[in-house]
Design a protein around this motif. Sequence first.
Motif, PDB file in Angstrom:
ATOM      1  N   SER A  59     -13.592  11.391 -18.995  1.00 48.32           N
ATOM      2  CA  SER A  59     -12.920  11.639 -20.274  1.00 48.32           C
ATOM      3  C   SER A  59     -13.292  10.549 -21.266  1.00 48.32           C
ATOM      4  O   SER A  59     -13.827   9.507 -20.900  1.00 48.32           O
ATOM      5  CB  SER A  59     -11.400  11.710 -20.093  1.00 48.32           C
ATOM      6  OG  SER A  59     -10.901  10.487 -19.581  1.00 48.32           O
ATOM      7  N   ASN A  61     -14.100  16.215 -17.793  1.00 46.51           N
ATOM      8  CA  ASN A  61     -15.158  17.142 -17.433  1.00 46.51           C
ATOM      9  C   ASN A  61     -16.063  16.501 -16.403  1.00 46.51           C
ATOM     10  O   ASN A  61     -16.099  15.259 -16.268  1.00 46.51           O
ATOM     11  CB  ASN A  61     -15.978  17.549 -18.657  1.00 46.51           C
ATOM     12  CG  ASN A  61     -15.468  18.826 -19.295  1.00 46.51           C
ATOM     13  OD1 ASN A  61     -15.547  19.894 -18.705  1.00 46.51           O
ATOM     14  ND2 ASN A  61     -14.927  18.698 -20.510  1.00 46.51           N
ATOM     15  N   LYS A  64     -18.174  20.683 -27.732  1.00 53.61           N
ATOM     16  CA  LYS A  64     -19.584  20.404 -27.422  1.00 53.61           C
ATOM     17  C   LYS A  64     -19.976  18.980 -27.802  1.00 53.61           C
ATOM     18  O   LYS A  64     -20.518  18.221 -26.987  1.00 53.61           O
ATOM     19  CB  LYS A  64     -20.495  21.394 -28.166  1.00 53.61           C
ATOM     20  CG  LYS A  64     -20.202  22.857 -27.884  1.00 53.61           C
ATOM     21  CD  LYS A  64     -21.203  23.777 -28.536  1.00 53.61           C
ATOM     22  CE  LYS A  64     -21.240  23.651 -30.052  1.00 53.61           C
ATOM     23  NZ  LYS A  64     -19.968  24.058 -30.704  1.00 53.61           N
ATOM     24  N   THR A  70     -18.023  16.404 -28.572  1.00 51.50           N
ATOM     25  CA  THR A  70     -17.224  15.406 -27.847  1.00 51.50           C
ATOM     26  C   THR A  70     -17.772  15.183 -26.449  1.00 51.50           C
ATOM     27  O   THR A  70     -17.816  14.049 -25.955  1.00 51.50           O
ATOM     28  CB  THR A  70     -15.760  15.858 -27.774  1.00 51.50           C
ATOM     29  OG1 THR A  70     -15.244  15.987 -29.103  1.00 51.50           O
ATOM     30  CG2 THR A  70     -14.914  14.863 -27.000  1.00 51.50           C
ATOM     31  N   TYR A  71     -18.218  16.247 -25.807  1.00 51.16           N
ATOM     32  CA  TYR A  71     -18.766  16.125 -24.453  1.00 51.16           C
ATOM     33  C   TYR A  71     -20.014  15.231 -24.461  1.00 51.16           C
ATOM     34  O   TYR A  71     -20.149  14.336 -23.613  1.00 51.16           O
ATOM     35  CB  TYR A  71     -19.113  17.512 -23.924  1.00 51.16           C
ATOM     36  CG  TYR A  71     -19.742  17.512 -22.548  1.00 51.16           C
ATOM     37  CD1 TYR A  71     -18.975  17.236 -21.421  1.00 51.16           C
ATOM     38  CD2 TYR A  71     -21.096  17.789 -22.376  1.00 51.16           C
ATOM     39  CE1 TYR A  71     -19.532  17.237 -20.154  1.00 51.16           C
ATOM     40  CE2 TYR A  71     -21.661  17.795 -21.111  1.00 51.16           C
ATOM     41  CZ  TYR A  71     -20.882  17.511 -20.013  1.00 51.16           C
ATOM     42  OH  TYR A  71     -21.438  17.508 -18.759  1.00 51.16           O
ATOM     43  N   THR A  75     -19.037  11.653 -25.140  1.00 55.95           N
ATOM     44  CA  THR A  75     -18.364  11.043 -23.993  1.00 55.95           C
ATOM     45  C   THR A  75     -19.366  10.589 -22.952  1.00 55.95           C
ATOM     46  O   THR A  75     -19.261   9.485 -22.404  1.00 55.95           O
ATOM     47  CB  THR A  75     -17.371  12.053 -23.372  1.00 55.95           C
ATOM     48  OG1 THR A  75     -16.412  12.430 -24.368  1.00 55.95           O
ATOM     49  CG2 THR A  75     -16.647  11.437 -22.192  1.00 55.95           C
ATOM     50  N   PHE A 114     -19.068  25.934 -23.733  1.00 56.55           N
ATOM     51  CA  PHE A 114     -17.618  25.845 -23.886  1.00 56.55           C
ATOM     52  C   PHE A 114     -17.165  27.147 -24.536  1.00 56.55           C
ATOM     53  O   PHE A 114     -17.906  27.765 -25.305  1.00 56.55           O
ATOM     54  CB  PHE A 114     -17.224  24.659 -24.773  1.00 56.55           C
ATOM     55  CG  PHE A 114     -17.482  23.310 -24.157  1.00 56.55           C
ATOM     56  CD1 PHE A 114     -16.484  22.658 -23.453  1.00 56.55           C
ATOM     57  CD2 PHE A 114     -18.710  22.689 -24.284  1.00 56.55           C
ATOM     58  CE1 PHE A 114     -16.712  21.416 -22.889  1.00 56.55           C
ATOM     59  CE2 PHE A 114     -18.952  21.444 -23.718  1.00 56.55           C
ATOM     60  CZ  PHE A 114     -17.949  20.811 -23.017  1.00 56.55           C
ATOM     61  N   TYR A 154     -11.548  23.209 -23.427  1.00 58.01           N
ATOM     62  CA  TYR A 154     -12.473  22.067 -23.487  1.00 58.01           C
ATOM     63  C   TYR A 154     -13.139  21.781 -22.144  1.00 58.01           C
ATOM     64  O   TYR A 154     -13.491  20.634 -21.850  1.00 58.01           O
ATOM     65  CB  TYR A 154     -11.752  20.806 -23.982  1.00 58.01           C
ATOM     66  CG  TYR A 154     -11.077  20.981 -25.315  1.00 58.01           C
ATOM     67  CD1 TYR A 154     -11.812  21.128 -26.482  1.00 58.01           C
ATOM     68  CD2 TYR A 154      -9.684  21.036 -25.407  1.00 58.01           C
ATOM     69  CE1 TYR A 154     -11.184  21.308 -27.719  1.00 58.01           C
ATOM     70  CE2 TYR A 154      -9.050  21.216 -26.634  1.00 58.01           C
ATOM     71  CZ  TYR A 154      -9.809  21.350 -27.784  1.00 58.01           C
ATOM     72  OH  TYR A 154      -9.185  21.531 -28.995  1.00 58.01           O
ATOM     73  N   LYS A 155     -13.332  22.818 -21.339  1.00 58.43           N
ATOM     74  CA  LYS A 155     -13.970  22.654 -20.035  1.00 58.43           C
ATOM     75  C   LYS A 155     -15.381  23.242 -20.083  1.00 58.43           C
ATOM     76  O   LYS A 155     -15.595  24.365 -20.545  1.00 58.43           O
ATOM     77  CB  LYS A 155     -13.168  23.351 -18.935  1.00 58.43           C
ATOM     78  CG  LYS A 155     -11.745  22.836 -18.777  1.00 58.43           C
ATOM     79  CD  LYS A 155     -11.687  21.382 -18.340  1.00 58.43           C
ATOM     80  CE  LYS A 155     -12.097  21.205 -16.903  1.00 58.43           C
ATOM     81  NZ  LYS A 155     -11.872  19.810 -16.438  1.00 58.43           N
ATOM     82  N   LEU A 156     -16.336  22.473 -19.598  1.00 62.44           N
ATOM     83  CA  LEU A 156     -17.723  22.911 -19.570  1.00 62.44           C
ATOM     84  C   LEU A 156     -17.920  23.938 -18.462  1.00 62.44           C
ATOM     85  O   LEU A 156     -17.442  23.760 -17.334  1.00 62.44           O
ATOM     86  CB  LEU A 156     -18.646  21.711 -19.343  1.00 62.44           C
ATOM     87  CG  LEU A 156     -20.145  22.002 -19.407  1.00 62.44           C
ATOM     88  CD1 LEU A 156     -20.560  22.316 -20.837  1.00 62.44           C
ATOM     89  CD2 LEU A 156     -20.944  20.804 -18.878  1.00 62.44           C
TER      90      LEU A 156
END
Length: 604
Positions: free
Chosen positions: A402, A414, A433, A435-436, A439, A561, A574-576
């Motif tokens: 996270s 994730n 997308k 943010t992932y 991160t 997503f 918000y899960k891939l």
Amino acid sequence: MKHTQEKRHFYEAIREADLCTIHELQQRSSRYMALRTGTFLTMVFAFAAGYDGHPAGTVLGLLLLIFFLLLVRQHNRLRQQQQLLACHLDATSSYIDRFTGKWKDFNDNGASFHRADRPQETDLHIFGPASLYQYLSCARTQRGRQRLARSLATSPPAPAKILARQQAVAELIDHPRFCLNLMARAAMLAKGHDTTSLLAEIEKEPPSGSHSIVRYRTAWILPVLTLISLLLASFDVVSWSLPGLLTGLQFLLTMLFHRHNQEVLAPLADLTHELHHYEALFRELEQADFASTTLSGLQQRLRTGGASQSLRRLARLADCVSLDHNLFFFVLANTLLLWDCHMAVQLSRWRDDAASNLREWIDIWSEMETLLSLATIGHTRTTWVFPQLAAGSPSLRARSLSALLLPEEKAVPNDARLAAGTHIITGSNMSGKTTYMRTLASAAVLAYAGAPVCAAEFTLSPLHIFTSIQVNDDLSQGISTFYAELLRIKQMVEFSRQEQPMLICIDEIFKGTNSADRIIGAQEAIRHLTRAWCITLVTTHDFELCDLNSPNEIPVTNCHFEEYYEDDKIRFDYKLKPGRCQTTNAQYLLRMAGIITDEHATGN
């Protein structure tokens, strides 16, 4: 987030204890002030009685004077305790602010360290408002701030350096109270305190003859002769002309050597309090019970050079030099004792003994400030782990990762299992997308710094990080958004020719141009960046890119997503997920904003 609340309550309990102690010290200070005032007034009346012919008054006045001086000394110590405790309270509050989100109001956000030629620093929010630096920084000194900024690099250092820092940070995380005490003592220094000028003055060649044998002996012999002559003259053993001649000679020598002495003593100008604070910091480090090899090594370097003792000598010398600011003391002390000459000799001898170690000691403290800053993640987050370093081909694997800059209770974790190749990420607007990608790349930056990351597991190989996320035009240079992005991707392509491992993050590739050119340009760029030494992440709304074939047997995969609808409202988990996205939400958002109507959307 039960464990998060427990950590927060730990610091809140310390804050409450500090507030109670501060209240007690304030009451004691008030009593000391009242006692000082009463003692002083009584002493004045006692001396007045002695002046009127009562010997007991004089005796009482002297006793009261001694008692008054002791009260002043104790009161000053109490004030120092109050100041240190106030700094301890501020340090504790700064940790609590990281739980409440108020850390975004911290004054030091590191914006001055941002460089325009490193766009990753903007894309990954490394410096500036609401940045990694702002969340982490516990650095008080300028050198500590600079070292922390250098540690947040987008290129990997030597693995040995990463592991050494991890070891030290891990031990600091296990001792939060020790960290608070160090931060409190450091907060006694002025914000951004810079030792550059001090080190430059100490290390430069001193004026010639600054501690010659003649001057050293003169600094002692003449004052001794002067005091003896004054004693003898008071008993009429010698004429008063002799001490008058000697005091005149000493004052003449003071004026003769004044400029030279000031050059020698220049490093101590206005540094009295700072040197005492550094001495206290080094003493804390020397007396600590460290277990890790890294911290023990830093401690041993301080002990070997006698850092705290040497700084104590220098601080006391600075105290003595600062007395010269009083004109009466300057005239009296130099006339009777050749004070400045003696101080210049003492400083020159200190430089011979310890000056060569001072830079190393200051650097050790700046490293400690960096380690304290990196340890804040372990102090304020529940889920964290030290990254493992992998060798071989590029890889990045994470479980329950996270973002540090999001509140822990709101951040959605994730997983990642990335190897060399290109990963096309599709998804609706606001689905997570960007943010992932941020991160993942930010976690790599923290890993290279030697800090823990907010994950249950995290493993990566050394990767040079390149990003194209927050791209802006530049009117002063005549550069459009599209051309600015083009320059970034050109830089990535050129660096990839060196065949060094890379982590590439491109958000909404070529979003600044029309759809036909964007798709063609994106396809070509992705082909250039799909290499055996590159992990390439590309987010896009162009589903045509999901059908790319690998140009060189390096895999091109899809993930996405997505959104869902509940009570006629758009929701995101918000899960891939694997594969390409099958839904869009642009029309829904346009309808929510009132830009299009249901009839118009249906007609299209």
